[in-house]
Design an enzyme around this catalytic site. Structure first.
Site, PDB file in Angstrom:
ATOM      1  N   LYS A 148     -32.049  54.426 -26.797  1.00  0.00           N
ATOM      2  CA  LYS A 148     -31.178  55.546 -27.176  1.00  0.00           C
ATOM      3  C   LYS A 148     -32.004  56.624 -27.888  1.00  0.00           C
ATOM      4  O   LYS A 148     -31.782  57.806 -27.714  1.00  0.00           O
ATOM      5  CB  LYS A 148     -30.029  55.093 -28.084  1.00  0.00           C
ATOM      6  CG  LYS A 148     -29.097  56.272 -28.385  1.00  0.00           C
ATOM      7  CD  LYS A 148     -27.825  55.832 -29.015  1.00  0.00           C
ATOM      8  CE  LYS A 148     -27.975  55.613 -30.499  1.00  0.00           C
ATOM      9  NZ  LYS A 148     -28.218  56.868 -31.259  1.00  0.00           N
ATOM     10  N   ASP A 149     -32.964  56.161 -28.696  1.00  0.00           N
ATOM     11  CA  ASP A 149     -33.877  57.103 -29.362  1.00  0.00           C
ATOM     12  C   ASP A 149     -35.111  57.275 -28.468  1.00  0.00           C
ATOM     13  O   ASP A 149     -36.224  56.888 -28.840  1.00  0.00           O
ATOM     14  CB  ASP A 149     -34.254  56.558 -30.739  1.00  0.00           C
ATOM     15  CG  ASP A 149     -33.039  56.457 -31.646  1.00  0.00           C
ATOM     16  OD1 ASP A 149     -32.424  57.492 -31.930  1.00  0.00           O
ATOM     17  OD2 ASP A 149     -32.676  55.331 -32.036  1.00  0.00           O
TER      18      ASP A 149
ATOM     19  N   SER B  40     -24.139  53.464 -32.155  1.00  0.00           N
ATOM     20  CA  SER B  40     -24.962  54.130 -33.158  1.00  0.00           C
ATOM     21  C   SER B  40     -24.385  53.805 -34.529  1.00  0.00           C
ATOM     22  O   SER B  40     -23.157  53.701 -34.676  1.00  0.00           O
ATOM     23  CB  SER B  40     -24.904  55.651 -32.946  1.00  0.00           C
ATOM     24  OG  SER B  40     -25.354  56.323 -34.099  1.00  0.00           O
TER      25      SER B  40
ATOM     26  N   GLY C  32     -26.302  47.172 -30.536  1.00  0.00           N
ATOM     27  CA  GLY C  32     -27.612  47.664 -30.093  1.00  0.00           C
ATOM     28  C   GLY C  32     -28.741  46.976 -30.849  1.00  0.00           C
ATOM     29  O   GLY C  32     -29.702  46.468 -30.256  1.00  0.00           O
ATOM     30  N   HIS C  33     -28.616  46.942 -32.184  1.00  0.00           N
ATOM     31  CA  HIS C  33     -29.640  46.253 -32.988  1.00  0.00           C
ATOM     32  C   HIS C  33     -29.703  44.770 -32.615  1.00  0.00           C
ATOM     33  O   HIS C  33     -30.783  44.188 -32.507  1.00  0.00           O
ATOM     34  CB  HIS C  33     -29.301  46.327 -34.486  1.00  0.00           C
ATOM     35  CG  HIS C  33     -29.286  47.709 -35.056  1.00  0.00           C
ATOM     36  ND1 HIS C  33     -28.136  48.343 -35.430  1.00  0.00           N
ATOM     37  CD2 HIS C  33     -30.302  48.570 -35.333  1.00  0.00           C
ATOM     38  CE1 HIS C  33     -28.425  49.546 -35.917  1.00  0.00           C
ATOM     39  NE2 HIS C  33     -29.730  49.701 -35.871  1.00  0.00           N
TER      40      HIS C  33
HETATM   41  O1  PAF Z   1     -34.595  53.954 -35.237  1.00  0.00           O
HETATM   42  C1  PAF Z   1     -34.559  53.735 -36.476  1.00  0.00           C
HETATM   43  O2  PAF Z   1     -33.663  53.050 -36.985  1.00  0.00           O
HETATM   44  C2  PAF Z   1     -35.623  54.331 -37.375  1.00  0.00           C
HETATM   45  O3  PAF Z   1     -36.005  55.585 -36.922  1.00  0.00           O
HETATM   46  C3  PAF Z   1     -36.832  53.402 -37.554  1.00  0.00           C
HETATM   47  C4  PAF Z   1     -37.558  53.187 -36.235  1.00  0.00           C
HETATM   48  C5  PAF Z   1     -36.406  52.076 -38.124  1.00  0.00           C
HETATM   49  C6  PAF Z   1     -37.834  54.042 -38.523  1.00  0.00           C
HETATM   50  O4  PAF Z   1     -37.267  54.250 -39.767  1.00  0.00           O
END
Ligand code: PAF
Length: 288
Positions: free
Chosen positions: A150-151, A186, A36-37
């Site tokens: 996802k968030d 996740s 995902g990242h």
């Molecule tokens: O989604 C995340 O990993 C965190 O909430 C973020 C946006 C880096 C803020 O700390």
């Protein structure tokens, strides 16, 4: 790729790129990278001259009983993965760089933070997110910042901060990346043992079941949610929340007449997981 620890170093590096007319993309993260990242980094790489990834496990967004201490950390692995995606700068500051002695500012977004994860985790969670993301925007001054859908609630909170504070940054919300069996990726999936890992697939299956009911024409929120509740119950999962809310305002909906966010949070084994589907009225109309 350069690993930078201080705000001054990041300002210098980004300023140099900017003076040459380059665009800057920021991917804010807390590390423990997964696909995902990496998908966010790839998108940032395609669209910008300079790509900055921040790696900071932000203490202020964790509650007292949450997993700040246990949160997976492996900077060397993260650095290798980011470098392989062509990231230019990994900004990995110490907590004291972000929150020096005397730090006294808190950004609170009203309304959209009162429900779902804001209600479950408490107001500190989105205050912590909004405050650290605003700081990161001030430090990096990106043209575009990339977040995972996802968030979904986090994306709405960040968009609201940007709109309300007139921040000059475009927010790009990128699609959820899933394992082959549908589990949303996740960093917290590492907490799942084999049994919990198998049961965790019920989250996406539950959302799929509800989405299918919607796509077949069901508009009553309770009926749509019942389909999801059945799947979770079969897997022995009692959700922390399973809700249908307006996709923009997060107000509850009794009938789905506009785009709606179908969101779930549940403890499965040792992990607290979240997932969501967007129920798009337009897409369903187009298909019919
Ligand atoms: O989604 C995340 O990993 C965190 O909430 C973020 C946006 C880096 C803020 O700390």
């Amino acid at each position: 790729m350069r690993i930078l620890r201080t705000i001054a170093e990041v300002r210098l590096a980004v300023g140099a790129a900017r003076r040459e007319g380059g665009s800057v993309g920021l991917v804010p993260t807390m590390g423990a990278f997964h696909e995902g990242h990496l998908s966010l980094m790839r998108r940032a790489r395609e669209q910008n001259d300079l790509v900055v990834v921040s790696l900071f496990v932000n203490p202020t967004q964790f509650g007292a009983n949450e997993d700040l201490g246990a949160y997976p950390r492996d900077e060397a692995r993260d650095a290798r993965l980011a470098e392989a995606e062509g990231v230019d700068i990994l900004f990995a500051p110490a907590a004291s760089e972000i929150y020096p002695d005397g730090f006294a500012t808190n950004i609170h977004v009203a309304g959209v933070t009162d429900v779902l994860d804001g209600a479950s985790r408490g107001p500190h969670h989105f205050d912590g997110v909004a405050t650290v993301v605003t700081k990161l925007f001030g430090i990096v001054r990106p043209d575009v910042a990339y977040f995972g859908q996802k968030d979904a609630q986090q994306v709405l909170v960040v968009r609201r901060v940007v709109r309300d504070l007139d921040l000059d940054v475009r927010i790009d919300a990128c699609p959820i990346v899933r394992e082959p069996d549908g589990l949303a990726m996740s960093s917290r999936n590492v907490y799942l043992d084999a049994d919990a890992r198998a049961r965790a697939t019920a989250l996406n299956r539950a959302l799929d079941a509800a989405a299918s009911a919607f796509e077949e024409g069901e508009r009553d929120a309770d009926s749509i949610l019942s389909a999801a509740h059945r799947v979770l119950a079969d897997a022995g999962i009692a959700p922390e929340y399973l809700e249908l809310r307006d996709a923009e305002t997060l107000q509850p909906v009794a009938r789905v007449e506009a785009d709606a966010l179908l969101a779930v949070a549940a403890h499965v084994g040792a992990a607290r997981l979240i997932d969501n589907h967007l129920l798009s009225v337009l897409r369903t109309r187009d298909a019919s």
